[in-house]
Design an enzyme around this catalytic site. Structure first.
Site, PDB file in Angstrom:
ATOM      1  N   SER A 127       0.722  -1.108  -0.203  1.00  9.37           N
ATOM      2  CA  SER A 127       0.079   0.061   0.089  1.00  9.37           C
ATOM      3  C   SER A 127       0.786   1.211  -0.087  1.00  9.37           C
ATOM      4  CB  SER A 127      -0.970  -0.282   1.382  1.00  9.37           C
ATOM      5  OG  SER A 127      -1.374   1.222   1.657  1.00  9.37           O
ATOM      6  N   GLU A 129       0.294   3.688   1.690  1.00  9.07           N
ATOM      7  CA  GLU A 129       0.526   3.859   3.094  1.00  9.07           C
ATOM      8  C   GLU A 129       1.827   3.572   3.881  1.00  9.07           C
ATOM      9  OE1 GLU A 129      -1.980   5.451   5.791  1.00  9.07           O
ATOM     10  OE2 GLU A 129      -2.630   6.173   3.757  1.00  9.07           O
ATOM     11  N   TYR A 151      -1.602   0.314  10.416  1.00  7.12           N
ATOM     12  CA  TYR A 151      -1.771  -0.306   9.245  1.00  7.12           C
ATOM     13  C   TYR A 151      -0.519  -0.224   8.366  1.00  7.12           C
ATOM     14  CZ  TYR A 151      -3.546  -0.848   4.716  1.00  7.12           C
ATOM     15  OH  TYR A 151      -3.904  -1.418   3.217  1.00  7.12           O
TER      16      TYR A 151
HETATM   17  O1  F7E Z   1      -9.268   8.215   3.828  1.00  7.88           O
HETATM   18  C1  F7E Z   1      -9.796  11.667   5.099  1.00  7.88           C
HETATM   19  C2  F7E Z   1      -8.826  10.686   5.593  1.00  7.88           C
HETATM   20  O2  F7E Z   1     -10.325   5.877   4.863  1.00  7.88           O
HETATM   21  C3  F7E Z   1      -8.765   9.035   2.617  1.00  7.88           C
HETATM   22  C4  F7E Z   1      -7.131   2.063   2.099  1.00  7.88           C
HETATM   23  O3  F7E Z   1      -7.596   1.409   1.150  1.00  7.88           O
HETATM   24  O4  F7E Z   1      -5.967   3.648   0.838  1.00  7.88           O
HETATM   25  C5  F7E Z   1      -7.015   3.662   1.879  1.00  7.88           C
HETATM   26  O5  F7E Z   1      -6.668   4.176   3.023  1.00  7.88           O
HETATM   27  C6  F7E Z   1      -8.583  10.244   3.395  1.00  7.88           C
HETATM   28  C7  F7E Z   1      -7.679  10.336   4.660  1.00  7.88           C
HETATM   29  O6  F7E Z   1      -8.677   5.884   2.967  1.00  7.88           O
HETATM   30  C8  F7E Z   1     -13.082  11.249   6.391  1.00  7.88           C
HETATM   31  O7  F7E Z   1      -8.204  11.454   6.776  1.00  7.88           O
HETATM   32  C9  F7E Z   1     -11.657  13.016   5.934  1.00  7.88           C
HETATM   33  O8  F7E Z   1      -6.746  11.293   4.671  1.00  7.88           O
HETATM   34  O9  F7E Z   1     -11.068   6.641   2.330  1.00  7.88           O
HETATM   35  P1  F7E Z   1      -9.880   6.682   3.472  1.00  7.88           P
HETATM   36  P2  F7E Z   1      -7.203   5.748   3.251  1.00  7.88           P
HETATM   37  O10 F7E Z   1      -7.017   5.817   4.745  1.00  7.88           O
HETATM   38  O11 F7E Z   1      -6.377   6.581   2.365  1.00  7.88           O
HETATM   39  C10 F7E Z   1      -5.011   3.160   1.187  1.00  7.88           C
HETATM   40  C11 F7E Z   1      -3.910   2.977  -0.021  1.00  7.88           C
HETATM   41  C12 F7E Z   1      -4.765   1.622   1.806  1.00  7.88           C
HETATM   42  O12 F7E Z   1      -4.053   0.923   1.413  1.00  7.88           O
HETATM   43  C13 F7E Z   1      -5.885   1.558   2.523  1.00  7.88           C
HETATM   44  O13 F7E Z   1      -6.141   0.105   2.973  1.00  7.88           O
HETATM   45  O14 F7E Z   1      -9.758  10.838   3.762  1.00  7.88           O
HETATM   46  N1  F7E Z   1     -11.110  11.746   5.550  1.00  7.88           N
HETATM   47  N2  F7E Z   1     -12.711  12.814   6.414  1.00  7.88           N
HETATM   48  C14 F7E Z   1     -11.896  10.559   5.886  1.00  7.88           C
HETATM   49  N3  F7E Z   1     -11.720   9.565   5.841  1.00  7.88           N
HETATM   50  C15 F7E Z   1     -12.540   8.601   6.388  1.00  7.88           C
HETATM   51  N4  F7E Z   1     -12.435   7.343   6.210  1.00  7.88           N
HETATM   52  N5  F7E Z   1     -13.708   9.056   6.796  1.00  7.88           N
HETATM   53  C16 F7E Z   1     -14.052  10.657   7.095  1.00  7.88           C
HETATM   54  O15 F7E Z   1     -15.217  10.912   7.557  1.00  7.88           O
END
Ligand code: F7E
Length: 339
Positions: A127, A129, A151
């Protein structure tokens, strides 16, 4: 007939990958948890249309013997290890289970392949990440890792385990360093689906607010259907290797909201409320990938626009929520607002 084994087949990527492999003439096997077999209605919605064509096996990422038995029985030619605790936000709430499941699960799969099917080609879902507090923008396969969540740490460990099995035991084992990839099949806890789904509920009069965290967070968002093709291509290469898979452009959560709400004829400012609960203890820096290696070596290309991705998700959720309403089940919000 070539056999492929997918862990995490009930997830977004697993479902697209299963479709792709069936189309390529594979016999497709999937590992699922017993709870999923017992509750197919809720836990297998993404692969319901494939159930007649695939073979499911019950096993747990926490149990080496259960994984070993499936690998020994199936004797796959290719194994795609996608299963993981993949919600970054949750990894702050439960570091221990994230590290245990993700690291041990990957180790168990690698060891089972080495012992029971050593000629099987192996794919590990790494990832972006792993780059976390990234040393450079864009990132490529040489960029150092600096994960910012358990993660991310679990994925770095999985990456090193996979590379070590390749170098020490000669396994054809590759890592896909995938950036965010979305689709109408995305889980409801991830920000893109949270937006498209809640927007559909607002549009249909079931809700009046969308509560989000950091609207300025930036991501390199691609489409999952194109990213699973990259996974497959990695295992078709003569030599195993590691590849960054990304679009090479970044957008903020705010831009996602703007395009999504405009597509539904609404203004996001009228509905989006910033809520501290959805901020993370540590955010990653600008994650934007340079996928030239995947383009040059494997001929993988990405040519969808960001707007098309957002609009596809919104259109799909407008249909989904309308169908739920007709069926009389549209009145509770699907995603957990604590995320
Ligand atoms: O967050 C911001 C949050 O949870 C994206 C997974 O597939 O991609 C994914 O991880 C962004 C972050 O995905 C909310 O702070 C704002 O900056 O959709 P996400 P992620 O954390 O990027 C990577 C590549 C992986 O490998 C992972 O498995 O959005 N954000 N407000 C929010 N995020 C969430 N979930 N909820 C909110 O209300």
């Amino acid at each position: 007939m070539k056999k492929a084994l997918i862990t995490g087949i009930t997830g977004q990527d697993g479902s697209y990958l299963a479709e792709l492999l069936l189309g390529e003439g594979y016999q497709v096997h999937g590992i699922v948890r017993r709870v999923a077999l017992e509750d197919p209605q809720h836990r297998m919605w993404r692969i319901r249309h494939l159930l007649e064509d695939i073979h499911l096996h019950s096993a747990s990422l926490e149990s080496y013997p259960s994984l070993f038995n499936v690998v020994r029985q199936v004797q796959p030619a290719e194994c795609y290890h996608l299963a993981a605790q993949s919600f970054v936000s949750y990894s702050f709430e439960d570091e221990f289970s994230t590290l245990n499941t993700n690291i041990n699960g990957t180790h168990y799969m690698l060891s089972a392949i080495k012992e029971a099917a050593p000629r099987c080609r192996f794919y590990f879902a790494a990832s972006s990440e792993m780059f976390g507090k990234a040393a450079e923008v864009p990132q490529n396969e040489q960029t150092p890792f600096h994960p910012r969540s358990s993660y991310g740490i679990s994925k770095v460990a999985g990456f090193h385990l996979t590379r070590n099995y390749r170098e020490a035991y000669g396994l054809h084992a590759s890592c896909g360093i995938l950036y965010n990839h979305e689709s109408p099949r995305r889980g409801f806890e991830f920000v893109t689906r949270k937006i498209s789904h809640q927007l559909a509920r607002i549009k249909l009069g079931l809700d009046s607010q969308l509560r989000l965290g950091n609207l300025e967070a930036k991501r390199d968002w691609g489409h999952a259907a194109d990213y699973v093709r990259a996974m497959w291509l990695m295992l078709q290469q003569e030599q195993p290797d590691d590849y960054v898979i990304s679009t090479g452009s970044c957008h903020t959560v705010r831009e996602f909201c703007d395009i999504a709400f405009s597509h539904a004829g609404l203004h996001y400012e009228d509905y989006v409320v910033v809520d501290e609960r959805f901020f993370r203890p540590a955010e990653v820096d600008v994650l934007m990938g340079d996928c030239s290696k995947a383009q040059n070596v494997m001929g993988w290309n990405y040519d969808r626009s960001f707007t098309d991705l957002v609009q596809e998700m919104v259109d799909s959720d407008l249909r989904f929520v309308a169908d739920q309403c007709r069926a009389g089940i549209g009145f509770g919000s699907q995603h957990d607002q604590s995320h």
